[in-house]
Design a protein around this motif. Structure first.
Motif, PDB file in Angstrom:
ATOM      1  N   LYS A   1       0.848  -1.191   0.000  1.00 55.67           N
ATOM      2  CA  LYS A   1       0.000   0.000   0.000  1.00 55.67           C
ATOM      3  C   LYS A   1       0.886   1.245   0.000  1.00 55.67           C
ATOM      4  N   PRO A   2       1.061   1.885  -1.171  1.00 54.36           N
ATOM      5  CA  PRO A   2       1.917   3.067  -1.219  1.00 54.36           C
ATOM      6  C   PRO A   2       1.319   4.220  -0.418  1.00 54.36           C
ATOM      7  N   PRO A   3       2.168   5.032   0.208  1.00 55.05           N
ATOM      8  CA  PRO A   3       1.673   6.165   0.999  1.00 55.05           C
ATOM      9  C   PRO A   3       1.190   7.328   0.124  1.00 55.05           C
TER      10      PRO A   3
ATOM     11  N   TYR B   1       2.582   3.212  -8.134  1.00 51.00           N
ATOM     12  CA  TYR B   1       1.927   4.515  -8.140  1.00 51.00           C
ATOM     13  C   TYR B   1       0.437   4.264  -8.321  1.00 51.00           C
ATOM     14  N   ARG B   2      -0.377   4.803  -7.417  1.00 49.45           N
ATOM     15  CA  ARG B   2      -1.826   4.658  -7.510  1.00 49.45           C
ATOM     16  C   ARG B   2      -2.454   6.049  -7.513  1.00 49.45           C
ATOM     17  N   LEU B   3      -3.382   6.246  -8.421  1.00 48.80           N
ATOM     18  CA  LEU B   3      -4.136   7.494  -8.480  1.00 48.80           C
ATOM     19  C   LEU B   3      -5.611   7.134  -8.436  1.00 48.80           C
ATOM     20  N   GLU B   4      -6.343   7.831  -7.589  1.00 48.69           N
ATOM     21  CA  GLU B   4      -7.788   7.650  -7.505  1.00 48.69           C
ATOM     22  C   GLU B   4      -8.472   8.867  -8.099  1.00 48.69           C
ATOM     23  N   LYS B   5      -9.743   8.737  -8.423  1.00 46.66           N
ATOM     24  CA  LYS B   5     -10.511   9.832  -9.010  1.00 46.66           C
ATOM     25  C   LYS B   5     -10.382  11.073  -8.119  1.00 46.66           C
TER      26      LYS B   5
END
Length: 139
Positions: free
Chosen positions: A38-40, A67-71
């Protein structure tokens, strides 16, 4: 990619060969990292990034992670290093200052050169695995 070892015949070394054999080096395994790591949070309310591993090469280090991007708020990022990214889940809309735009989906691979300014956005979420030519935590 390194060297391959095979079972082909080779010329025996000469008796004057006094080079020491290289010490064996083990690899590192991160089981289930795509689903368990779980990236910070790094920016805005919706951009997450974290290094999973970094090489020990101090001259030319490389770091890899997710790398995670949410709406929500688009992320505008200026690269100070070279990076490769593969989209492993979800989707991104990726654009740059030249006007190039791509709707990125699972399986797409990108190269972001040092100095490029990239805008990431998504209507849902996106998850990318990256490898960057930089020290740990220098994103």
């Amino acid at each position: 990619m390194g060297s391959l070892l095979s079972k082909t015949k080779s010329t025996p070394s000469t008796p004057t060969d006094t080079t020491e054999p290289k010490a064996a080096m083990s690899f590192t395994h991160y089981a289930g990292a795509q689903t368990s790591f779980k990236p910070p949070l790094i920016a805005n309310e919706n951009a997450f990034l974290g290094d999973v591993s970094t090489s020990t090469d101090t001259t030319a280090p490389i770091s890899a992670g997710f790398y995670r991007l949410e709406k929500g708020t688009p992320l505008v990022y200026e690269y100070t290093y070279h990076e490769m990214k593969i989209i492993v889940d979800g989707e991104f809309d990726i654009s740059d200052e030249t006007g190039q735009k791509v709707h990125a989906v699972k399986g797409d691979v990108f190269y972001f050169p040092k100095g490029s300014k990239i805008t990431f956005t998504t209507e849902t979420f996106g998850l990318g695995f990256f490898v960057g030519q930089r020290k740990e935590g220098a994103a």
